[in-house]
Design a protein around this motif. Structure first.
Motif: not given
Length: 477
Positions: A323-332, A375-380, A388-392, A408-412
């Motif tokens: 679930q990298p969109t929750l664990t690998m993106i830093f909003p600050d 904008g803020s990454v929280e608004g993505l 963002l994660v995979y381009t990194r 994990m956690g991704a819909d189709m």
């Protein structure tokens, strides 16, 4: 659930939603996209205010647009999140922590006698005195299921269980479910994998954009009807490779690692080729946890091509957590700073180098869009976060990337997008190692699978042909 329309903060999560689950039935639900799934789970458990419609449980009206009691329904939802109380025993969780329990002096011998018939009925041997934090994921699911049965919850929801329960254990779980359907208990089984749904469920619904778009009846769960109603489903949603073409693999990369089972250190040696996708399938969740701890440990080291490397700092190794969109993106942090985190292993001055950052922005605006940098990454959106994660990873240019349960956690639709991102990494010559307990998520991109257990690698499988044949059999081709 009859003609249910439900909104949260002005956004309709369900619209004219209809679903019936009968006593003694396993109803399947395939979320073609995730919109509305969490709303269904909330409304099954709690009688929240409805904009329209009616909800019945056991033949009685429990919620409607006219009046909402906000009380809870006797429905159990079993997910990846542990709902048992750590620090207490299996018997305590099943018998003591329930409404109506009135004993003040607890006798473990009595609780053990109460639990024994339930375990014998389903062919399980879980000690009543075991603390729940020491249970395997499969045992935890069984205990949650037994707790629901003891509490008289006639509807039990299993949500994406196969992401943390192995294939062999899933077969045991299916047998336990059928044991209780014979006693009149009902199940809602939510899964993105048609291979699981077809042999288990009596009927199956397709959830899309907050509506049940299609329900396949039990009499129609056959080859001809499924081919007709799911025409184009494989290519458009699953992204099934038509011709099985694979890019030529590059040089071999030899890896050596050591995992601990708490008592002994086990050593493993294997290889992966540049531009190849390899799945490491853990035989149970304890091995999976050991692998995750090893890959994410700050001081963990792995031997690659004869050189000992620190995983968390090596420029040629990348790790994508679950679930990298929750664990690998830093909003600050800004979007650019988030994007350059992997590149910093190769170019430590990237955070202060204006010319480098300007060059990256110019190169990736056509791919990522200019608005993401402003904008803020929280608004993505969720899709933009995955991108963002995979381009990194692409910017870092590692030789090997480890991905922990990437779907994990991704819909189709997001699964399809992740597959495309993985294909992009492979095209760059990056070797991908996908860590999973169930190969159904990964076989479309993986070329080989290593079955991993404490003590060694049990066997190697060639994924494409094996699963393609299995898949065609399930689809009746």
């Amino acid at each position: 659930m009859e003609r249910v329309t439900y909104s949260e903060r002005g956004v309709k999560k369900l619209e004219h939603f209809n679903m019936q689950i009968y006593a003694g039935e396993v109803m399947g639900l395939i979320p073609v996209n995730a919109h509305g799934k969490q709303a269904i789970l909330k409304l099954l458990q709690n009688n929240l205010p409805l904009y329209d419609g009616y909800i019945y449980y056991g033949g009685e009206l429990v919620n409607s647009w006219r009046e909402s009691s906000r009380k809870s329904n006797r429905v159990s939802v079993i997910q990846a999140q542990n709902r048992l109380v750590n620090g207490m025993t299996v018997a305590d969780n099943i018998f003591v922590l329930r409404q109506g329990f009135r004993q003040y002096v607890l006798q473990m011998s009595v609780l053990k006698k109460q639990l024994l018939p339930f375990m014998q009925d389903i062919g399980m041997d879980i000690s009543a005195e075991t603390r729940v934090e020491n249970l395997s994921s499969f045992e935890r699911v069984v205990v949650e299921l037994l707790k629901a049965v003891v509490m008289g919850y006639r509807l039990i929801v299993l949500d994406e269980i196969s992401i943390f329960v192995s294939g062999k254990e899933m077969q045991k779980l299916f047998g336990i479910m059928r044991h209780y359907t014979d006693q009149g208990f009902s199940f809602l089984y939510i899964s993105s994998h048609f291979e699981e749904i077809l042999p288990l469920c009596d009927r199956t619904g397709f959830l899309c954009n907050g509506r049940l778009q299609k329900v396949v009846q039990k009499a129609d769960m056959n080859r001809k009807y499924l081919q007709e109603c799911l025409q184009g489903y494989d290519r458009n949603v699953w992204g099934y490779p038509e011709n099985g073409h694979r890019r030529p693999a590059g040089r071999k990369i030899f890896l050596e690692a050591a995992l601990s089972d708490g008592k002994k250190l086990w050593k493993y040696s294997f290889y992966v080729r540049e531009g190849e996708c390899l799945t490491i399938q853990a035989q149970d969740d304890q091995i999976l946890k050991s692998c995750v701890q090893f890959l994410t440990g700050e001081e963990s080291r792995i031997v690659m091509d004869g050189r000992r490397r620190k995983i968390s700092a090596d420029k040629e190794i990348a790790v994508v957590s679950q679930q990298p969109t929750l664990t690998m993106i830093f909003p600050d942090m800004s979007y650019m700073d988030n994007l350059c985190m992997g590149l910093a292993r190769r170019m430590p001055d990237v955070f202060s180098g204006r010319k480098i950052r300007a060059s990256i922005r110019r190169e990736y605006i056509p791919i990522l869009g200019e608005e993401v940098f402003e904008g803020s990454v929280e608004g993505l959106s969720e899709r933009q976060k995955y991108q963002l994660v995979y381009t990194r990873i692409i910017l870092q240019k590692p030789r090997v990337a480890f991905l922990i349960q990437p779907f994990m956690g991704a819909d189709m639709p997001h699964r399809r997008f992740i597959w495309e991102m993985l294909e992009g990494l492979l095209d760059k010559g990056i070797a991908l190692i996908l860590l999973s307990v169930n190969p159904l998520d990964t076989w479309l991109v993986a070329e080989r699978t290593l079955l991993l257990d404490y003590g060694g690698i049990l066997e190697e499988r060639r994924e494409l042909e094996e699963h393609k044949n299995s898949y065609q059999f399930m689809r009746g081709n």
